[in-house]
Design a protein around this motif. Structure first.
Motif, mmCIF file in Angstrom:
data_model
loop_
_atom_site.group_PDB
_atom_site.id
_atom_site.type_symbol
_atom_site.label_atom_id
_atom_site.label_comp_id
_atom_site.label_asym_id
_atom_site.label_seq_id
_atom_site.Cartn_x
_atom_site.Cartn_y
_atom_site.Cartn_z
ATOM 1 N N PHE A 47 0.632 -0.664 -0.175
ATOM 2 C CA PHE A 47 0.191 0.095 0.537
ATOM 3 C C PHE A 47 0.727 0.984 0.175
ATOM 4 N N LYS A 48 1.864 1.214 -0.141
ATOM 5 C CA LYS A 48 3.429 2.293 -0.033
ATOM 6 C C LYS A 48 3.107 3.771 -1.244
ATOM 7 N N THR A 49 2.602 3.428 -2.176
ATOM 8 C CA THR A 49 1.204 4.330 -2.950
ATOM 9 C C THR A 49 0.144 4.062 -3.356
ATOM 10 N N PRO A 50 -0.415 5.435 -4.417
ATOM 11 C CA PRO A 50 -2.121 4.332 -5.051
ATOM 12 C C PRO A 50 -1.673 3.947 -5.840
ATOM 13 N N THR A 94 -1.560 7.050 7.526
ATOM 14 C CA THR A 94 -2.145 8.307 6.646
ATOM 15 C C THR A 94 -1.572 9.250 8.231
ATOM 16 N N ASN A 95 -2.112 8.948 9.426
ATOM 17 C CA ASN A 95 -1.752 9.464 10.518
ATOM 18 C C ASN A 95 -0.638 9.566 11.227
ATOM 19 N N HIS A 96 0.227 8.998 10.646
ATOM 20 C CA HIS A 96 0.960 8.719 11.283
ATOM 21 C C HIS A 96 2.328 8.088 10.842
ATOM 22 N N LYS A 118 -1.480 8.130 1.288
ATOM 23 C CA LYS A 118 -1.680 7.376 2.114
ATOM 24 C C LYS A 118 -2.953 6.816 2.038
ATOM 25 N N ALA A 119 -3.542 8.241 2.424
ATOM 26 C CA ALA A 119 -4.967 8.182 2.397
ATOM 27 C C ALA A 119 -5.493 8.107 1.513
ATOM 28 N N GLU A 120 -5.107 7.817 0.549
ATOM 29 C CA GLU A 120 -5.262 7.911 -1.089
ATOM 30 C C GLU A 120 -4.888 6.440 -1.374
ATOM 31 N N SER A 121 -4.473 5.746 -0.840
ATOM 32 C CA SER A 121 -4.407 3.733 -0.569
ATOM 33 C C SER A 121 -5.292 3.963 0.149
#
Length: 158
Positions: A47-50, A94-96, A118-121
Motif C-alpha cells: 500500500f506504499k503508493t496509490p 496516513t496519521n502517523h 497514504k490516505a489515497e491508498s
C-alpha cells in the motif's frame, strides 16, 4: 459468535482441508496466521503508493473471486481480511509517519499527520474491502459457516 482460536498450530494446519477449524472472529483476526491463504495472499499485499495499492487491492480481490469460484469461504474471508488490513494499515501510516501510533517512551499517542498519499491508498483498499464484505455470496457463505461451525448448536468436530 465464537472467538478466533489463537491456540491452534496454524503453521502446521491447512485450513483449506479443514475449514471447520476456521473462525471468522472480529476484523482482521488471524490474517497473518491462517494457511495456506496467508502464503497465497500476503505476497500481493502492498500500500506504499496509490498505484501500488490499486494493483494490490485488485489482485487480492481477484483471489477473493477465485476462492468464491471454488466455493472456498475461508479463502474469501482471508482475502477480505487482507483488504481490510490494507485499509487499516494505510490509515495508520496516513496519521502517523512510520506507522508508529504510540510513543516507545511513555505509550502516549504520537502527533497526528495527514499523509495524502497514504490516505489515497487507504481509500483504494477501503473501496475494495466494501465490495468484498458486501458480496451477496460472501455474506451468505459467512452466515452458513458460522451456523455450521461456530454456533452453539454446531456439532463438535473431532
Amino acid at each position: 459468535m465464537k472467538k478466533f482460536d489463537y491456540s491452534l498450530n496454524y503453521e502446521e494446519l491447512d485450513l483449506r482441508k479443514q475449514p471447520e477449524l476456521y473462525t471468522v472472529g472480529r476484523g482482521e483476526q488471524g490474517v497473518l496466521m491462517v494457511e495456506p491463504y496467508k502464503s497465497e495472499i500476503l505476497p500481493h499485499w502492498r500500500f506504499k503508493t496509490p498505484e501500488i495499492a490499486k494493483e494490490s487491492s485488485q489482485k487480492i480481490y481477484e483471489l477473493f473471486l477465485e476462492y468464491k469460484q471454488k466455493d472456498d469461504f475461508v479463502g474469501m474471508d482471508m482475502a477480505r481480511k487482507f483488504l481490510q488490513m490494507g485499509y487499516t494499515r494505510a490509515r495508520r501510516y496516513t496519521n502517523h509517519k512510520g506507522g508508529r501510533k504510540y510513543s516507545k517512551e511513555d505509550g502516549s499517542i504520537l502527533p497526528y499527520q495527514n499523509d495524502k498519499v497514504k490516505a489515497e491508498s487507504a481509500a483504494i483498499f477501503k473501496a475494495q474491502w466494501e465490495i468484498a464484505k458486501t458480496d451477496p455470496d460472501y455474506v451468505k457463505m459467512k452466515q452458513e459457516h458460522r451456523e455450521k461451525y461456530e454456533s452453539e448448536n454446531a456439532q463438535e468436530h473431532g
